[in-house]
Design a protein around this motif. Structure first.
Motif, mmCIF file in Angstrom:
data_model
loop_
_atom_site.group_PDB
_atom_site.id
_atom_site.type_symbol
_atom_site.label_atom_id
_atom_site.label_comp_id
_atom_site.label_asym_id
_atom_site.label_seq_id
_atom_site.Cartn_x
_atom_site.Cartn_y
_atom_site.Cartn_z
ATOM 1 N N TYR A 48 6.491 3.461 -10.769
ATOM 2 C CA TYR A 48 5.561 2.319 -10.751
ATOM 3 C C TYR A 48 6.292 0.988 -10.519
ATOM 4 O O TYR A 48 5.827 -0.078 -10.932
ATOM 5 N N GLY A 49 7.475 1.052 -9.908
ATOM 6 C CA GLY A 49 8.224 -0.172 -9.631
ATOM 7 C C GLY A 49 8.992 -0.712 -10.827
ATOM 8 O O GLY A 49 9.491 -1.834 -10.801
ATOM 9 N N LEU A 125 -3.781 3.841 -3.763
ATOM 10 C CA LEU A 125 -2.777 4.320 -4.720
ATOM 11 C C LEU A 125 -1.902 3.164 -5.205
ATOM 12 O O LEU A 125 -1.551 3.077 -6.385
ATOM 13 N N LYS A 126 -1.575 2.263 -4.300
ATOM 14 C CA LYS A 126 -0.725 1.114 -4.651
ATOM 15 C C LYS A 126 -1.381 0.277 -5.754
ATOM 16 O O LYS A 126 -0.720 -0.166 -6.694
ATOM 17 N N LYS A 127 -2.699 0.077 -5.631
ATOM 18 C CA LYS A 127 -3.438 -0.713 -6.629
ATOM 19 C C LYS A 127 -3.460 0.022 -7.971
ATOM 20 O O LYS A 127 -3.270 -0.579 -9.032
ATOM 21 N N ILE A 128 -3.667 1.343 -7.935
ATOM 22 C CA ILE A 128 -3.669 2.149 -9.169
ATOM 23 C C ILE A 128 -2.310 2.035 -9.860
ATOM 24 O O ILE A 128 -2.216 1.820 -11.072
ATOM 25 N N GLN A 129 -1.232 2.159 -9.064
ATOM 26 C CA GLN A 129 0.125 2.120 -9.638
ATOM 27 C C GLN A 129 0.456 0.746 -10.217
ATOM 28 O O GLN A 129 1.156 0.652 -11.221
ATOM 29 N N ARG A 133 1.515 0.152 -13.994
ATOM 30 C CA ARG A 133 2.736 -0.596 -14.335
ATOM 31 C C ARG A 133 2.423 -1.649 -15.402
ATOM 32 O O ARG A 133 3.177 -1.815 -16.366
ATOM 33 N N ASP A 134 1.295 -2.360 -15.240
ATOM 34 C CA ASP A 134 0.912 -3.384 -16.228
ATOM 35 C C ASP A 134 0.723 -2.769 -17.615
ATOM 36 O O ASP A 134 1.111 -3.351 -18.623
ATOM 37 N N SER A 191 -7.780 2.357 -13.749
ATOM 38 C CA SER A 191 -8.778 3.268 -13.192
ATOM 39 C C SER A 191 -8.316 3.805 -11.837
ATOM 40 O O SER A 191 -7.715 3.080 -11.048
ATOM 41 N N THR A 192 -8.604 5.076 -11.624
ATOM 42 C CA THR A 192 -8.331 5.679 -10.305
ATOM 43 C C THR A 192 -9.600 5.665 -9.449
ATOM 44 O O THR A 192 -9.583 6.086 -8.309
#
Length: 207
Positions: A48-49, A125-129, A133-134, A191-192
């Motif tokens: 998640y970065g 997926l990028k938004k979910i990850q 991460r938050d 949320s996914t």
């Protein structure tokens, strides 16, 4: 030549895998941050970065793999309402802390689901990850104001499944969790678009 815009597509299985991957990292993070096992038994992984820590203890790895493999099947079939990571005082079996991971079920992308003939979501997926991460950063930050665990502790993970689930061998019914004099902290949700994960930690205030 016109190019057709292709929509992101996430399946129920893919969404359940994202949820269980989050649970793996979240549980490991709590075990590390709360000092239940020596820090040298964890290794750093990029996810998640950010850098997260995962236990290399074979028993913990095996326990979590079995637990999350089964949970993934139940989540796909909408049979899990939450998982609870409980931290217990070894000496008197008192529950000192409980991390509830509440699973809510969402409808996904209704139009795309109709087109695909299966329930799917279209969230990137990028938004979910980024959302995960938050939450992971918040898990780490929460540790700073939880009471110090000054006794030997163990942990368990309870899966709150709906009735009529096939319970695997070696699994047992668990007693309801209760923490005396409890304080709750609600963390961010993610949320996914098919599953929503809400994380809440309850802990015993110092007497």
């Amino acid at each position: 030549m016109s190019q057709q815009q292709t929509k992101n597509c996430i399946t129920l299985r893919g969404s359940a895998q994202i949820i269980c991957e989050y649970l793996k990292f979240a549980i490991n993070s709590v075990l590390f941050q709360r000092g239940l096992y020596p820090p040298e038994t964890f290794k750093a992984e990029q996810q998640y970065g950010i850098t997260l820590l995962i236990s290399e203890d074979p028993l913990i790895k095996s326990f979590l793999t079995n637990l999350l493999t089964q949970s993934e099947e139940w989540i796909v079939n909408k049979k899990v309402t939450k998982l609870s990571l409980v931290i217990i005082n070894v000496a008197n079996k008192e529950v000192l802390e409980c991390w509830d991971f509440n699973v809510q079920y969402e409808d996904g992308d209704v139009a795309l689901s109709k087109e695909k003939n299966e329930t799917v979501g279209s969230k990137e997926l990028k938004k979910i990850q980024q959302e995960i991460r938050d939450v992971m950063l918040q898990v780490a930050a929460t540790i700073s104001y939880l009471p110090f665990l000054d006794c030997r502790c163990s942990f368990d993970v309870l899966v709150h499944a709906k009735q009529h689930c096939d319970i695997p061998e070696k699994w047992a019914e668990a007693e309801p969790i209760s923490i005396s004099n409890a304080q709750n902290v609600q963390l961010k949700t993610f949320s996914t678009s098919l599953h929503k994960m809400e994380t809440v930690v309850s802990y015993k205030l110092a007497d």
